[in-house]
Design an enzyme around this catalytic site. Sequence first.
Site, mmCIF file in Angstrom:
data_model
loop_
_atom_site.group_PDB
_atom_site.id
_atom_site.type_symbol
_atom_site.label_atom_id
_atom_site.label_comp_id
_atom_site.label_asym_id
_atom_site.label_seq_id
_atom_site.Cartn_x
_atom_site.Cartn_y
_atom_site.Cartn_z
ATOM 1 N N GLU A 220 0.835 -1.206 0.000
ATOM 2 C CA GLU A 220 0.000 0.000 0.000
ATOM 3 C C GLU A 220 0.869 1.255 0.000
ATOM 4 O O GLU A 220 1.844 1.340 0.739
ATOM 5 C CB GLU A 220 -0.904 0.001 1.243
ATOM 6 C CG GLU A 220 -1.990 -1.059 1.172
ATOM 7 C CD GLU A 220 -2.358 -1.604 2.539
ATOM 8 O OE1 GLU A 220 -2.171 -0.901 3.540
ATOM 9 O OE2 GLU A 220 -2.813 -2.762 2.605
ATOM 10 N N GLU B 189 -4.202 -7.099 2.006
ATOM 11 C CA GLU B 189 -2.962 -7.774 2.399
ATOM 12 C C GLU B 189 -2.993 -9.270 2.129
ATOM 13 O O GLU B 189 -1.978 -9.855 1.748
ATOM 14 C CB GLU B 189 -2.651 -7.530 3.873
ATOM 15 C CG GLU B 189 -2.164 -6.120 4.206
ATOM 16 C CD GLU B 189 -3.297 -5.156 4.462
ATOM 17 O OE1 GLU B 189 -4.476 -5.534 4.253
ATOM 18 O OE2 GLU B 189 -3.023 -4.009 4.877
ATOM 19 N N ASP C 34 1.199 -5.424 12.737
ATOM 20 C CA ASP C 34 -0.119 -5.770 13.259
ATOM 21 C C ASP C 34 -1.069 -6.200 12.139
ATOM 22 O O ASP C 34 -1.952 -7.023 12.350
ATOM 23 C CB ASP C 34 -0.736 -4.566 13.983
ATOM 24 C CG ASP C 34 0.266 -3.858 14.868
ATOM 25 O OD1 ASP C 34 0.137 -3.941 16.081
ATOM 26 O OD2 ASP C 34 1.209 -3.216 14.334
ATOM 27 N N PHE C 35 -0.894 -5.603 10.978
ATOM 28 C CA PHE C 35 -1.812 -5.887 9.877
ATOM 29 C C PHE C 35 -1.518 -7.236 9.232
ATOM 30 O O PHE C 35 -2.273 -7.692 8.374
ATOM 31 C CB PHE C 35 -1.767 -4.779 8.821
ATOM 32 C CG PHE C 35 -1.926 -3.388 9.372
ATOM 33 C CD1 PHE C 35 -2.587 -3.164 10.572
ATOM 34 C CD2 PHE C 35 -1.420 -2.283 8.691
ATOM 35 C CE1 PHE C 35 -2.731 -1.873 11.091
ATOM 36 C CE2 PHE C 35 -1.557 -0.999 9.194
ATOM 37 C CZ PHE C 35 -2.212 -0.792 10.396
ATOM 38 N N HIS D 11 -1.514 -1.204 16.861
ATOM 39 C CA HIS D 11 -0.584 -0.607 15.899
ATOM 40 C C HIS D 11 0.848 -0.598 16.396
ATOM 41 O O HIS D 11 1.715 -0.047 15.724
ATOM 42 C CB HIS D 11 -1.000 0.839 15.583
ATOM 43 C CG HIS D 11 -2.280 0.935 14.830
ATOM 44 N ND1 HIS D 11 -3.489 0.616 15.399
ATOM 45 C CD2 HIS D 11 -2.564 1.268 13.546
ATOM 46 C CE1 HIS D 11 -4.457 0.778 14.499
ATOM 47 N NE2 HIS D 11 -3.911 1.170 13.383
HETATM 48 C C1 LIG Z 1 -5.605 -4.101 7.471
HETATM 49 C C2 LIG Z 1 -5.029 -2.732 7.422
HETATM 50 N N1 LIG Z 1 -4.228 -2.394 6.400
HETATM 51 C C3 LIG Z 1 -3.693 -1.161 6.324
HETATM 52 C C4 LIG Z 1 -3.963 -0.210 7.279
HETATM 53 C C5 LIG Z 1 -3.347 1.182 7.191
HETATM 54 N N2 LIG Z 1 -4.414 2.154 6.854
HETATM 55 C C6 LIG Z 1 -5.009 2.888 7.802
HETATM 56 S S1 LIG Z 1 -6.218 3.873 7.169
HETATM 57 C C7 LIG Z 1 -5.907 3.331 5.616
HETATM 58 C C8 LIG Z 1 -6.692 3.870 4.462
HETATM 59 C C9 LIG Z 1 -8.137 3.546 4.580
HETATM 60 O O1 LIG Z 1 -8.830 4.062 3.484
HETATM 61 P P1 LIG Z 1 -10.395 4.195 3.546
HETATM 62 O O2 LIG Z 1 -10.970 2.882 3.978
HETATM 63 O O3 LIG Z 1 -10.872 4.735 2.256
HETATM 64 O O4 LIG Z 1 -10.687 5.207 4.728
HETATM 65 P P2 LIG Z 1 -10.291 6.766 4.789
HETATM 66 O O5 LIG Z 1 -8.981 6.830 5.494
HETATM 67 O O6 LIG Z 1 -10.247 7.274 3.415
HETATM 68 O O7 LIG Z 1 -11.373 7.375 5.596
HETATM 69 C C10 LIG Z 1 -4.888 2.381 5.609
HETATM 70 C C11 LIG Z 1 -4.365 1.708 4.400
HETATM 71 C C12 LIG Z 1 -4.776 -0.610 8.353
HETATM 72 N N3 LIG Z 1 -5.054 0.218 9.342
HETATM 73 N N4 LIG Z 1 -5.307 -1.861 8.393
#
Ligand SMILES: Cc1ncc(C[n+]2csc(CCOP(=O)(O)OP(=O)(O)O)c2C)c(N)n1
Lengths: 343, 343, 348, 348
Positions: free
Chosen positions: B29, B54, B79-80, B123
Amino acid sequence: MANMTFSAAIDRAVMEAMAADECVIIMGEDVHMLRSAHYTRFGQQRVFPAPISESSFVGAAVGAAMSGLRPIVEVMLVDFVGVAMDAVLNHMAKIETFSGGKWTCPLVVRTACGGGYGDGGQHEQTLWGMFASIPGLTIVVPSNPADAYGLMKTAIAHDGPVIFLEHKLLSESWLEFLGRLGRQTVAFDVPAAGAQGDVPANMDSLPFGQAIVRRTGNALTIVSLGVGLHRALEAADQLAEHGVDCEVIDLRCLQPLDARTVIESVSKTGRLLVVDEDYKSCGLSGELAAIVLESGLSPHYARVCLEQTIPYARHLEAEALPNTQRIVEAALRLAAGEKQRDV
Amino acid sequence: MANMTFSAAIDRAVMEAMAADECVIIMGEDVHMLRSAHYTRFGQQRVFPAPISESSFVGAAVGAAMSGLRPIVEVMLVDFVGVAMDAVLNHMAKIETFSGGKWTCPLVVRTACGGGYGDGGQHEQTLWGMFASIPGLTIVVPSNPADAYGLMKTAIAHDGPVIFLEHKLLSESWLEFLGRLGRQTVAFDVPAAGAQGDVPANMDSLPFGQAIVRRTGNALTIVSLGVGLHRALEAADQLAEHGVDCEVIDLRCLQPLDARTVIESVSKTGRLLVVDEDYKSCGLSGELAAIVLESGLSPHYARVCLEQTIPYARHLEAEALPNTQRIVEAALRLAAGEKQRDV
Amino acid sequence: MVELELYKAMVRARAFELVLAEFWEAGAISGEMHLGTGEEAVAAGVTRHLRSGDAVSLDHRPTPVLTLLGVDLQLMLAEMLGREDGLCRGRGGHMHLFSKTHLAASSGIVGSSGPLAAGFALTAKLLRPGNIAVAFFGEGAMNQGMLMESMNLAVAWKLPLLFVCKDNQWAITTRSVDVTAGSLLERAAGFGLPCQEVDGLDVMAVAETAGDVIGQMRKNPQPFFLLARTSRLDSHQMGDPMRRMAQHPVGEGGKTFGNVTKHLLAPRGSGPVTRIKSLMHLLALLGDSRKDVREHKTDPLFLTRQQLEQAGQDTESIEQDVARQMEQLVDSVQVDSPAGGAHGKHDL
Amino acid sequence: MVELELYKAMVRARAFELVLAEFWEAGAISGEMHLGTGEEAVAAGVTRHLRSGDAVSLDHRPTPVLTLLGVDLQLMLAEMLGREDGLCRGRGGHMHLFSKTHLAASSGIVGSSGPLAAGFALTAKLLRPGNIAVAFFGEGAMNQGMLMESMNLAVAWKLPLLFVCKDNQWAITTRSVDVTAGSLLERAAGFGLPCQEVDGLDVMAVAETAGDVIGQMRKNPQPFFLLARTSRLDSHQMGDPMRRMAQHPVGEGGKTFGNVTKHLLAPRGSGPVTRIKSLMHLLALLGDSRKDVREHKTDPLFLTRQQLEQAGQDTESIEQDVARQMEQLVDSVQVDSPAGGAHGKHDL
Ligand SMILES: Cc1ncc(C[n+]2csc(CCOP(=O)(O)OP(=O)(O)O)c2C)c(N)n1
Ligand SMILES: Cc1ncc(C[n+]2csc(CCOP(=O)(O)OP(=O)(O)O)c2C)c(N)n1
Ligand SMILES: [Mg+2]
Ligand SMILES: [Mg+2]
């Protein structure tokens, strides 16, 4: 007092809990067939056959538990928890802490584990050490019908997440479904005393975190659980013939772990042999070493564990899993070392 | 010789490997931004921004590795990996065994880990013990830029799966992105010697499984890794003032684990203190206890680990993570015990 | 009068976000802070139809919904300050806010609100017929397997589960459309989910659609998928590079590109076309990231205020009223030490 | 002449499955044995268009495809006997057959063939343009998150990945339709995947469609979703209760229902309507499970033979020829000890 199989004892505990509390439900793949008795009796409002979507239905069990149900969520084999690990690691185990102790998650993950029937390395793992490393989980590994019954009762009544591991070699129904499958042409080294036994009529729940001494002895302490416990008892019989008098402890729970029973025994024998069907590295066998050292003991120590990905071939599998011969050899080596150095 | 940050050292190792071998690719990502330099230089044929999927892109990295590429797959925070555990546990770790040694899986899972910046329990985990329990994986936890550089080089060249853990408190870019975020109003207890340092110009790869003695001493052996190592060194300075002369070992790899270096030191000092930011139960700290006991040593032993879900509040977090004070106290208690009982 | 109520709800939610921003900037709140600014219309429109016994699962932007569900703001703020008297005794923090009373839980694992809400909905169906569960998540989460699985599960099990996808088009620094195949509505429909798209910046539109849908779900338990366009007014998280870049395009932009341009000309690598393409992509992203912040037309509060003012409504008194409440809230909280400073006592 | 070749391929695949069944029954193969009987037309139709450098990922029924890719049967059989001279030196077994030469891998984790093939396809795209990857999986796997994710990934990354869903309508004892929402084609289409349904019992139909699709994919890398109805002629796995029930309805049926009827009348539980509903469901499943096995019209071999015979083709010589090969294969293998017996030597 009733004599029953290991799997029947678990099913009975579940059955009784469902009859007593309508919040207890079952969810998982094929549970209409695997738990056909529960399904017939309680119907589709209590027994939920699931799609092959472990990460969502285990996660759903967390939500269900938080909002008032008491789910028993079945993941066929513990190996498949790989796809649902997030729900275990980041959710069920952490809700209570995250909510400042204000919200709990009373659920049971019921899952079959263990090898010895030639199904290969992706279907015969135990993984209990992995779970036990995660704060917030209770990990149960019974070795006989009575314990399985009592611990399942406790698990369902418990206000937190419990991983309940049902060893396939003890579980007639799983072994039949995955190993024998109607054949008379295959044989499995099933520990008779684990696969079938008496469950006292007045038995209710069995507290978590109480190990039990299955055999007393002075020369050496063997700590094990599940099928390994039976291998250890068998080895102890042989070792007795060699003049090595073993004490054998059945842990029953990895978390909470009954350190006291282990320490008491080891302080007597001065020798600790861990027999663990789980992976050797960074697991239960090491944890027990740490516990005795922390308590100030310095026993002679050895372990018989799984040290590799379980190979498919049955003769290789038999060598890879802790077997009686490996236990006897390790115990003899331990016993040959000088008696405990100091306490 | 170049002085650089921890994260820059890793990025440089990746950059060099990509320049040398077009089979080396990055996926994960936001890698177009997180690795913008690599992305600009090598473009969309080598750097693959991924959806938040993932379990499929880590699984895809396994397939890519098996068919000829050498992927570096980034999971933002360790964690992810919960959602991708199946790919780790049941696939990358087992391909070589399942194929009878005929097929390997040369990939690196690069992932940030660790706490100390107040991001909470979902996290800030490290989970290295969990990975180290799975046969078939190499687990790397560098504590400074030079090691990070050398071990990443080795990881990319290695023909099996490597989990490369980048501690956020050492990694300027992650700490900035998750903790400081442009603020001058927050402070983190960053180990300076870990976050920035010299990387020798002629340095290439660093072999796996070689621990290193960071400080020599006679009274007590402290074994640690990652940020814990720096806490241990700091504690050792304080302990010296108390007249306790510590030897401090940086493990660098959990798998393969350099038992010899640990045993040699403990056989000298007779005291082992494990400082581990990972969970205490069934993890590295226990493994080290087992290793010394197996080697016939019986040291005084203690451990300073994480014993709970990491709480969010920074003062609680600071107490939960192994901190210098906890290490000093544990070491003083250990040192007060009688000298090693026998060897 | 419903409009004004909804507007007030939005103003309140926004005000609390801004309070959090302030404390965060001051260093009194640690870690990542994902504000929900830009999502207030969705939060207000949906929560207006929720009642006791309904459950909600939230993602890493939980605060607007929690605020509008009536979770005590002081408890939430204290939680984020890491205090023992916080909502979760300082154990959860910003991404892990839990209120059992409100049956509301949040999580920092993208996509996990789906399975959790499926469980909530199952309980509702079995124990509290007429109640429902709502899962809030972003469009980026639509690529997370467990969320997709839970859509299938909800349909197969006929769960009263409202999926609310807040499509702000971004996942951190990724344009979600670049890594998301097909259309989100078709994806949801592919699971047999009844679907509807709604303008998530228009609170009345959200409230109307949500009202209809939730009303039906209470009578006849089944899931529904609501796709709501929202905006991300404060970038992914407080203080992230794109936010800073948006605020200080020259300084931050230059910094970000120092690293990049150095490698634009490095020997060994792709050809110039590919390199330029990458560079253009990065530049476009940084440029785009400034839009949401700068343009009022992406702010649900601005839009709603405009509508109300055109209809001759008095919005100013609401704003003043809420502003006063927030001042009181802030005043009632003493921060002894910033999150990054000494870890001393944290009393009220 | 293509038809006859395809038929021969199918006969060969079937024959090997039956050899495995025999060894398994004899106890010389351990663990679960998921035969691919009923999937031969799909295996033959797709593999006919594969060439060197293409890669395939397989599920728990890997053998028909491996057989038709040309993996040495003796090596595979030896593997399943757990022998050092087996394909994977006895380490993998039936669910984990790997042939690096053929770029073919299998796995017992439902759904994992999707991500793996995505990786294979990525390599093809980057290192071997013109090559493709194929993922085989069942309709039950369509509910596994990682597989759905990989559909999105394949479209987003434009991977030359052919998804082949073998829809035999069952997942162990579950009618997949009972737990699968929407339609599989719409689900796949929801990811922007170009889709086609094909009669998976008709090898020519499969071969034709696969040929077209794969031809396009080689020129223009992009994924495709092929939905092929198949059948499960030998139930979920060798010797499973439903298979036994199908073979011996009275004996096995009675046994299965002893447990159930006992609880049909137990006090405390659901009302009689619910209980009867459950019972009827179970009875229906057991009844259904007998259909596939008994009805020739679900057997792709039978159907193809019929077609060929009507066209005046000689199918008998093919059958005899393959039968002879299989006899030789079996003869060449000595089984010293059944899998469940003594763990003695296992030499050729
Ligand atoms: C399983 C997982 N992968 C990656 C992340 C890191 N992460 C946190 S927020 C985010 C983006 C989320 O995008 P969206 O669902 O569109 O929500 P937005 O932040 O746009 O409100 C990511 C990749 C995570 N928290 N959990
Ligand atoms: C992740 C996972 N969950 C559950 C299982 C147990 N399991 C093995 S095969 C199977 C059914 C698969 O159904 P389908 O994909 O339709 O394939 P079929 O068996 O019908 O060919 C299940 C549930 C598994 N192997 N992996
Ligand atoms: Mg978004
Ligand atoms: Mg199927």
